[in-house]
Design a protein around this motif. Structure first.
Motif, PDB file in Angstrom:
ATOM      1  N   CYS A   1       0.831  -1.209   0.000  1.00  0.00           N
ATOM      2  CA  CYS A   1       0.000   0.000   0.000  1.00  0.00           C
ATOM      3  C   CYS A   1       0.863   1.256   0.000  1.00  0.00           C
ATOM      4  O   CYS A   1       0.615   2.196  -0.759  1.00  0.00           O
ATOM      5  CB  CYS A   1      -0.929  -0.022   1.210  1.00  0.00           C
ATOM      6  SG  CYS A   1      -1.977   1.458   1.387  1.00  0.00           S
TER       7      CYS A   1
ATOM      8  N   VAL B   1       0.909   3.875  -3.224  1.00  0.00           N
ATOM      9  CA  VAL B   1       0.455   5.259  -3.044  1.00  0.00           C
ATOM     10  C   VAL B   1       1.593   6.238  -3.329  1.00  0.00           C
ATOM     11  O   VAL B   1       1.399   7.286  -3.963  1.00  0.00           O
ATOM     12  CB  VAL B   1      -0.104   5.463  -1.620  1.00  0.00           C
ATOM     13  CG1 VAL B   1      -0.424   6.938  -1.370  1.00  0.00           C
ATOM     14  CG2 VAL B   1      -1.346   4.617  -1.414  1.00  0.00           C
TER      15      VAL B   1
ATOM     16  N   ALA C   1       2.189   6.372  -7.137  1.00  0.00           N
ATOM     17  CA  ALA C   1       1.084   7.055  -7.805  1.00  0.00           C
ATOM     18  C   ALA C   1       1.117   8.559  -7.533  1.00  0.00           C
ATOM     19  O   ALA C   1       0.923   9.382  -8.445  1.00  0.00           O
ATOM     20  CB  ALA C   1      -0.246   6.455  -7.349  1.00  0.00           C
ATOM     21  N   THR C   2       1.387   8.945  -6.291  1.00  0.00           N
ATOM     22  CA  THR C   2       1.439  10.365  -5.946  1.00  0.00           C
ATOM     23  C   THR C   2       2.591  11.062  -6.654  1.00  0.00           C
ATOM     24  O   THR C   2       2.421  12.168  -7.199  1.00  0.00           O
ATOM     25  CB  THR C   2       1.592  10.528  -4.414  1.00  0.00           C
ATOM     26  OG1 THR C   2       0.541   9.832  -3.747  1.00  0.00           O
ATOM     27  CG2 THR C   2       1.548  11.993  -4.020  1.00  0.00           C
TER      28      THR C   2
ATOM     29  N   SER D   1       5.420  12.798  -1.481  1.00  0.00           N
ATOM     30  CA  SER D   1       4.815  11.515  -1.831  1.00  0.00           C
ATOM     31  C   SER D   1       4.954  10.512  -0.688  1.00  0.00           C
ATOM     32  O   SER D   1       4.020   9.751  -0.403  1.00  0.00           O
ATOM     33  CB  SER D   1       5.480  10.957  -3.097  1.00  0.00           C
ATOM     34  OG  SER D   1       5.285  11.821  -4.193  1.00  0.00           O
TER      35      SER D   1
ATOM     36  N   VAL E   1       2.427  11.482   2.028  1.00  0.00           N
ATOM     37  CA  VAL E   1       1.069  11.093   1.625  1.00  0.00           C
ATOM     38  C   VAL E   1       0.896   9.579   1.731  1.00  0.00           C
ATOM     39  O   VAL E   1      -0.129   9.085   2.221  1.00  0.00           O
ATOM     40  CB  VAL E   1       0.784  11.572   0.182  1.00  0.00           C
ATOM     41  CG1 VAL E   1      -0.535  11.000  -0.327  1.00  0.00           C
ATOM     42  CG2 VAL E   1       0.750  13.090   0.122  1.00  0.00           C
ATOM     43  N   ALA E   2       1.916   8.811   1.293  1.00  0.00           N
ATOM     44  CA  ALA E   2       1.831   7.355   1.340  1.00  0.00           C
ATOM     45  C   ALA E   2       1.764   6.858   2.783  1.00  0.00           C
ATOM     46  O   ALA E   2       1.029   5.915   3.089  1.00  0.00           O
ATOM     47  CB  ALA E   2       3.033   6.745   0.620  1.00  0.00           C
TER      48      ALA E   2
ATOM     49  N   ALA F   1      -1.738   7.560   4.085  1.00  0.00           N
ATOM     50  CA  ALA F   1      -2.699   6.658   3.452  1.00  0.00           C
ATOM     51  C   ALA F   1      -2.585   5.246   4.016  1.00  0.00           C
ATOM     52  O   ALA F   1      -3.595   4.578   4.262  1.00  0.00           O
ATOM     53  CB  ALA F   1      -2.473   6.643   1.938  1.00  0.00           C
ATOM     54  N   THR F   2      -1.361   4.780   4.253  1.00  0.00           N
ATOM     55  CA  THR F   2      -1.165   3.443   4.815  1.00  0.00           C
ATOM     56  C   THR F   2      -1.687   3.368   6.239  1.00  0.00           C
ATOM     57  O   THR F   2      -2.299   2.373   6.645  1.00  0.00           O
ATOM     58  CB  THR F   2       0.332   3.077   4.789  1.00  0.00           C
ATOM     59  OG1 THR F   2       0.834   3.179   3.454  1.00  0.00           O
ATOM     60  CG2 THR F   2       0.562   1.669   5.291  1.00  0.00           C
TER      61      THR F   2
END
Length: 364
Positions: free
Chosen positions: A149, A153, A156-157, A183, A186-187, A190-191
């Motif tokens: 994950c 993410v 992708a970011t 990034s 953000v990852a 998100a995780t």
């Protein structure tokens, strides 16, 4: 005038005497004795009996010798390729403009000055069923959903942010550090959210790979030798990194400046300037690596009973095993014949490498 020249010659021989004596006793004399014993049946206790080529014929039918020959060739090929590439990469890294350059140079070089026996004992513990490596692999497997994950993410970011800037005409690289930091943040968020929401879960698997005490093969070599590959690369890369680093510092900076003006990126500069200019150093590194890996002995011998003989046998250890078999009669003739085969293979491979491999001179 003659007396002065005579004194100079005497002083020269006095200085070179210890080395010449060592060379004669431990190399030339030993080589002659090895060649002689390879044609005899000798066990250190009785008189040597001449048997001609019988020992060499016996080697061709000895499954342990054939296994050690295959293990040695694959080990040398794999280790030489991997450690040459990694040593060059580390040398380029520590030669670049980074902070704490001295610290990283010292840290990367440290493994080469450690005792081989001490490192082997540490790695034996490292490869135990309940050792650090299996513990690390267990953690990776159990947290693989979280890691997947996070990576997905982050990639992708980074792709979205860089693509957005490029559409605006900004010269932004795919690994732009500013966007990379964002990034990663953000990852991570998100995780964390995915874990709290139960979208990704931690498993409870236990990985217990038997790295040493096994006869299993992975690809062309036993699993035990793959473990020794990692250990050998870890202890040898620093020395070769130092050689590459010395070569890098001898490359004129004007070549990179000219390439940069012509629009070449870092990869193109290294491919067209660094690698060709390092040809002499690469020749030395590859030659030393081939010789060292073909004659690799200490790391195998120090494993002892921690691994079966068939899973760790190499040509050098085959010679030792025949000369000093545990609880058996020494077979000096077989050991001498195998030692000559090892010497011939080493000379042949180095010679072929000189002719068809890495060039000794850099491109002008």
């Amino acid at each position: 005038m003659n007396s002065l020249r005579l004194r100079q010659q005497v002083y020269g021989w006095l200085l070179a005497g210890p080395f010449v004596l060592t060379l004669v006793v431990f190399f030339l004399y030993a080589l002659v004795r090895t060649v002689y014993f390879s044609f005899t049946d000798y066990d250190l206790f009785s008189e040597a009996a001449w048997v001609g080529l019988a020992n060499f014929k016996a080697l061709l039918t000895d499954q342990l010798f054939l296994l050690s020959l295959a293990n040695t060739i694959w080990f040398s090929l794999i280790v030489t390729c991997v450690q040459t590439v990694l040593a060059l990469g580390l040398a380029i890294l520590v030669n670049s403009k980074i902070r704490a350059k001295g610290f990283f140079r010292t840290a990367f070089y440290l493994p080469s000055i450690l005792s081989s026996a001490a490192v082997t004992l540490i790695f034996i513990w490292f490869y135990q069923k309940n050792g650090y490596l299996n513990g690390f692999v267990t953690d990776v497997v159990n947290h693989f959903p979280h890691l997947s994950c996070f990576v997905a993410v982050a990639v992708a970011t980074q792709f979205v942010l860089v693509t957005k800037d490029r559409l605006k005409g900004l010269p932004v690289g795919w690994f732009d550090p500013a966007w990379a930091i964002l990034s990663v943040i953000v990852a991570a968020i998100a995780t964390l959210v995915a874990g709290v929401m139960g979208w990704v879960e931690v498993s409870n698997e236990i990985v217990e790979v038997n790295w040493l005490n096994t006869r299993d093969h992975v690809g062309p070599m036993p699993l035990t030798l793959w473990a020794i590959v990692i250990q050998n690369i870890y202890t040898t890369i620093p020395t070769f990194m130092l050689l590459f680093l010395a070569g890098l510092q001898g490359i004129p900076g004007e070549l990179y400046e000219a390439a940069h003006i012509d629009g070449a990126n870092k990869w193109q500069q290294h491919w067209n300037i660094t690698i060709p200019q390092l040809a002499p150093v690469t020749f030395v590194v590859v030659t030393f690596s081939i010789i060292g890996t073909l004659q690799m002995f200490d790391q195998v011998a120090l494993l002892g009973s921690a691994a079966p003989l068939e899973s760790r046998i190499t040509l050098a250890y085959y010679v030792y095993h025949n000369a000093f078999p545990p609880g058996g009669t020494p077979q000096i003739g077989m050991a001498s014949a195998a030692a000559l085969v090892l010497a011939f293979i080493t000379l042949a491979v180095v010679y072929l490498q000189k002719i068809f491999g890495v060039k000794e001179k850099a491109d002008g």
